[in-house]
Enzyme design. Structure first.
Site, mmCIF file in Angstrom:
data_model
loop_
_atom_site.group_PDB
_atom_site.id
_atom_site.type_symbol
_atom_site.label_atom_id
_atom_site.label_comp_id
_atom_site.label_asym_id
_atom_site.label_seq_id
_atom_site.Cartn_x
_atom_site.Cartn_y
_atom_site.Cartn_z
ATOM 1 N N ARG A 317 0.907 -1.180 0.019
ATOM 2 C CA ARG A 317 0.059 0.278 -0.065
ATOM 3 C C ARG A 317 0.872 1.323 0.107
ATOM 4 N NH1 ARG A 317 -5.167 1.803 0.611
ATOM 5 N NH2 ARG A 317 -6.325 -0.318 0.649
ATOM 6 N N GLU A 717 -9.793 6.067 7.248
ATOM 7 C CA GLU A 717 -8.318 6.430 6.971
ATOM 8 C C GLU A 717 -7.951 7.669 6.127
ATOM 9 O OE1 GLU A 717 -8.047 2.439 5.566
ATOM 10 O OE2 GLU A 717 -6.155 2.119 6.836
#
Ligand code: MTE
Ligand code: HPA
Ligand code: MOS
Length: 761
Positions: A317, A717
């Site tokens: 990620r 997030e």
């Protein structure tokens, strides 16, 4: 069967389902549960050496101490001593060697917590030290990695770099971060009949706790039930590491036949469980006089700690966010998962994304400094745009709301840059900085398999609804959002929907509540269950109302066929009388996504969430102290399911991100001891640190272009990364005081010491 239009439950600022219980203290966490008869309390005996052979582990004094019921080591594990969430080879209890301070070696259970703690202090362990690797640099130099290096690339970087009119090299570093959830890690394991066990765990991932307890005990999954009503915060720290705590409690419960609770005290929690990965990034950029990035060659190294845990996906990620919002025609990003003799770092809000975004924002800053332009100007020429809208991993950007977000932000912050410049012109000791920070964050687990969810819905004969789904509640408001979805689905008032604790025996084989996708996937699963039940109810309604199912409309607590109607509870009772099932499961898997880990290409994200903010910082050049004076945030939540909860998520994420880049500093000594393992030495942001001007807005009229649950977007997030703007604003202030050459040496967190170091060298 038609659907209703004006909403009854979604898109409303409904309070969190436990809001009043949270503030009154009535919300029950595991440590608040009524004490079971015979309950034992556990304590963990940990390594005090970073890397060593275990020569002798003498627990005789522990076993003989008052109140002790058992003390267990790896040799007492009936099943497999492995707690690895992805890769095998991650022992729960050390066997012959320890690879970090804080690594569990034994667990003791006693009648009281004080007895367990005192007994643990009697352990006599002798070690033979081995060379320890503590830093990213040393790990990289030794090629010590927890997973193989990764490479994300597109185009011809070498040729484009060589051909670029201008080139520069730079570095960026950001430290780790403790999750500092208010409820520390905890589990209570209760043995049942015939080898069964019920585990209450403060976990984001009940299914993984079930798997790891099954593996440790050598039991089938079906014998184990894991339950979690709520966590007092998780933030990623309870995605994989909760199973270590539950595993140790379950081993003691299995051994003694008694219920066992293991709650880590704060200091132990901070030493034993993993944190955000600290990051070292190095880059070379080829660019032109306008600031266009023509080629980027970057290396991102994360400190992973002693085992892999989730570090592979975290690094993936990070690499997939090293573009942030910018078009990189020729790009190569190498990812290094540094294996060190420190605690195993794990998921933390953003899951590597913040580290990747931080790195490319440093590239932007370096370009601005080199060209003597503003960072805003460099951003403007590099944003994704039509025709320049494919990510380095090959995914088309799709619907891009960032231009709208940025345009709205500009009206919010009009005049601020000029005011900051005017202030600096007349202020000698205090200097201000202003920064705009854009964020693009990919939504979906970057492992496609994990993007699935299930739900279980029952309608009772009084019209009340019982809801269960695979997602966990950690304060983020998932339960109220899914209840809103179900209420909307039936078109009944929210008060009729009762949420219940997440349990592996109600909804099996779930994914962690993580990757911000809890609402997206569990909401769709719950809606699928609702649709199944509604389909059956519509047939009964059609029979009662002399109509056909296609004509039946559920609206505002009633069910209509033209102008004839029946109340929702009456219809529920009628279904029962007609012997029609009022219970259903629902399932959902995110469509369209795929990713090839080997080539690092594909379409890993269903969509992107965008946001931006403008941040004003001031520094005191004598003390190095920095404060954030204002923050204006705009976040795209699609058509928000619950604007009150979403604004809370944006504010909370921003303040937590501020902590990461401004003040939370993890300090290890030369032996690998964490010196900052309590709030006395580790400073998290508090109410006093929240910017005095703090304005959060959700982008309006922005339904998700993808058919997500009521066209909303994930929010948990993405706004965390907006807080990188705090660092950038402080860096601007340092530049105003001491010039860019000095400002570029600033490292995160921008503590007073770090700011002074940057100012003075
Ligand atoms: N908000 C609160 N109050 N507490 C938390 O622990 N965790 C964050 C975010 N917001 C968290 C939170 C993280 S790391 C994630 S991935 C998401 O919530 C998970 O929940 P969601 O998928 O339901 O948004
Ligand atoms: N986020 C959180 N957890 C995960 C992810 C992710 O993207 N991928 C695998 N586990
Ligand atoms: Mo969040 S780091 O995906 O739990």
């Amino acid at each position: 069967m038609n659907d209703i239009s004006p909403t009854i439950a979604v898109h409303k600022p409904t309070p969190h389902e436990s809001a009043s219980r949270h503030v009154s203290g009535a919300a029950i966490y595991i440590d608040d549960m009524k004490q079971k008869e015979g309950l034992l309390h556990a304590w963990v005996i940990c390594s005090t050496h970073a890397h060593a052979k275990l020569l002798n582990v003498d627990l005789s004094a522990v076993a003989g101490a008052p109140g002790v019921a058992c003390v267990l080591t790896a040799a007492d594990i009936p099943g497999m001593n492995d707690a690895g969430p992805i890769l095998p080879g991650e022992p729960l209890l050390a066997e012959r060697e320890v690879t970090t301070i804080g690594e569990p070696i034994a667990v003791v259970a006693a009648a009281t917590l004080a007895q367990a703690r005192d007994a643990a202090g009697l352990a006599r362990i002798t070690y033979e030290d081995l060379p320890a690797i503590l830093s990213i640099e040393d790990a990289v130099a030794a090629e010590s990695y927890v997973v193989a290096p990764m490479l994300l690339k597109r185009g011809d970087v070498d040729t484009a770099m060589a051909a670029a009119p201008l080139r520069l090299n730079g570095e960026a570093q950001a430290g780790g971060q403790d999750h500092f959830y208010l409820e520390t890690q905890i589990a209570q394991a209760e043995p049942g009949e015939d080898g069964a066990m019920h585990v209450f765990s403060s976990t984001q991932h009940p299914t993984e706790v079930q798997h790891i307890v099954a593996r440790l005990l050598g039991r089938p999954l079906a014998a184990l039930t894991v339950e979690v009503r709520r966590m007092g915060g998780g933030f990623g720290g309870k995605e994989s590491h909760a199973s270590l705590i539950a595993g140790m409690a379950a081993l003691c419960a299995n051994k003694t036949g008694r219920p066992v609770k293991l709650r880590l005290v704060r200091d132990a929690d901070m030493v034993i469980t993993g944190k955000r990965h600290d990051v070292n990034a190095k880059f070379e950029v080829g660019y032109d006089a306008d600031g266009h990035i023509l080629a980027m060659d970057m290396e991102i190294a994360l400190r992973c700690g002693n085992v892999a845990d989730l570090s592979g996906p975290v690094l993936t990620r990070a690499l997939c966010h090293a573009d942030n919002a910018y078009w990189l025609p020729h790009v190569r990003v190498r990812g290094l998962a540094a294996k060190t003799n420190t605690v195993s770092n794990t998921a933390f809000r953003g899951f590597g994304g913040p580290q990747g975004v931080f790195a490319i924002e440093a590239v932007i800053t370096h370009l601005a400094a080199a060209l003597g332009k503003s960072a805003d100007e460099i951003r403007r020429v590099n944003y994704y745009a039509p025709g320049r809208d494919i990510t380095p991993y090959g995914q088309h950007i799709g619907a891009d709301n960032l231009p709208r977000v940025l345009a709205e932000l500009e009206t919010e912050i009009a005049g601020r840059r000029e005011a900051v410049a005017a202030f600096n012109a007349s202020s000698r000791l205090l200097k201000k900085g202003f920064a705009v920070m854009p964020v693009k964050f990919g939504i979906s687990f970057n492992l496609p398999t994990l993007n699935q969810a299930g739900a279980l819905v029952h309608v009772y004969t009084d019209g009340s609804v019982h809801l269960n789904h695979g997602g966990t509640e950690m304060g983020q408001g998932l339960y109220v959002k899914i209840a809103q979805v179900v209420a909307e689905g039936f078109s009944i008032d929210l008060e009729h929907v009762h949420v219940s604790a997440t349990r592996t025996d109600k909804v099996p084989n779930t994914s962690a509540t993580a990757a911000s996708s809890g609402t997206d996937i569990n909401g769709m699963a719950a809606l699928a269950a609702v649709s199944t039940i509604k389909g059956r109810m519509a047939e009964v309604a059609a029979a009662r109302l002399e109509s056909v199912p296609e004509e039946i409309v559920f609206a505002r607590n009633r069910v209509y066929a033209g102008n004839r109607s029946i109340s929702f509870p009456e219809l529920a009772l009628a279904c029962w009388a007609d012997r029609v099932s009022l219970s259903a499961t629902g399932f959902y898997k995110t469509p369209e996504i795929h990713f090839d880990q080997a080539s690092m290409t594909g379409h890993p994200f269903y969509y992107f969430a965008h946001g931006a903010c403008g941040v004003e910082a001031v520094i005191d050049t004598l003390t190095g102290e920095a404060r954030i004076l204002s923050a204006n945030l705009i976040q795209d939540c699609g058509t928000s399911l619950n604007p009150a909860v979403d604004i809370g998520q944006v504010e909370g994420a921003f303040v937590q991100g501020m902590g990461w880049v401004m003040m939370e500093e993890l300090v290890w000594d030369g032996q690998g001891n964490l010196k900052t393992h309590a709030p006395s030495t580790y400073k998290i942001p508090t109410a006093r640190d929240v910017p005095p001007v703090f304005v959060t807005k959700l982008l309006e009229n922005a339904p998700n272009a993808k058919p997500t649950i009521f066209r909303s977007k994930a929010v948990g997030e993405p706004p965390f990364m907006l807080a990188i703007g705090c660092f950038l604003a402080v860096q601007e202030a340092v530049a105003a005081a001491a010039g860019w050459e000095r400002a570029l040496t600033l490292r995160a967190p921008a503590t007073p010491e770090a700011v002074l170091r940057a100012l003075r060298g």
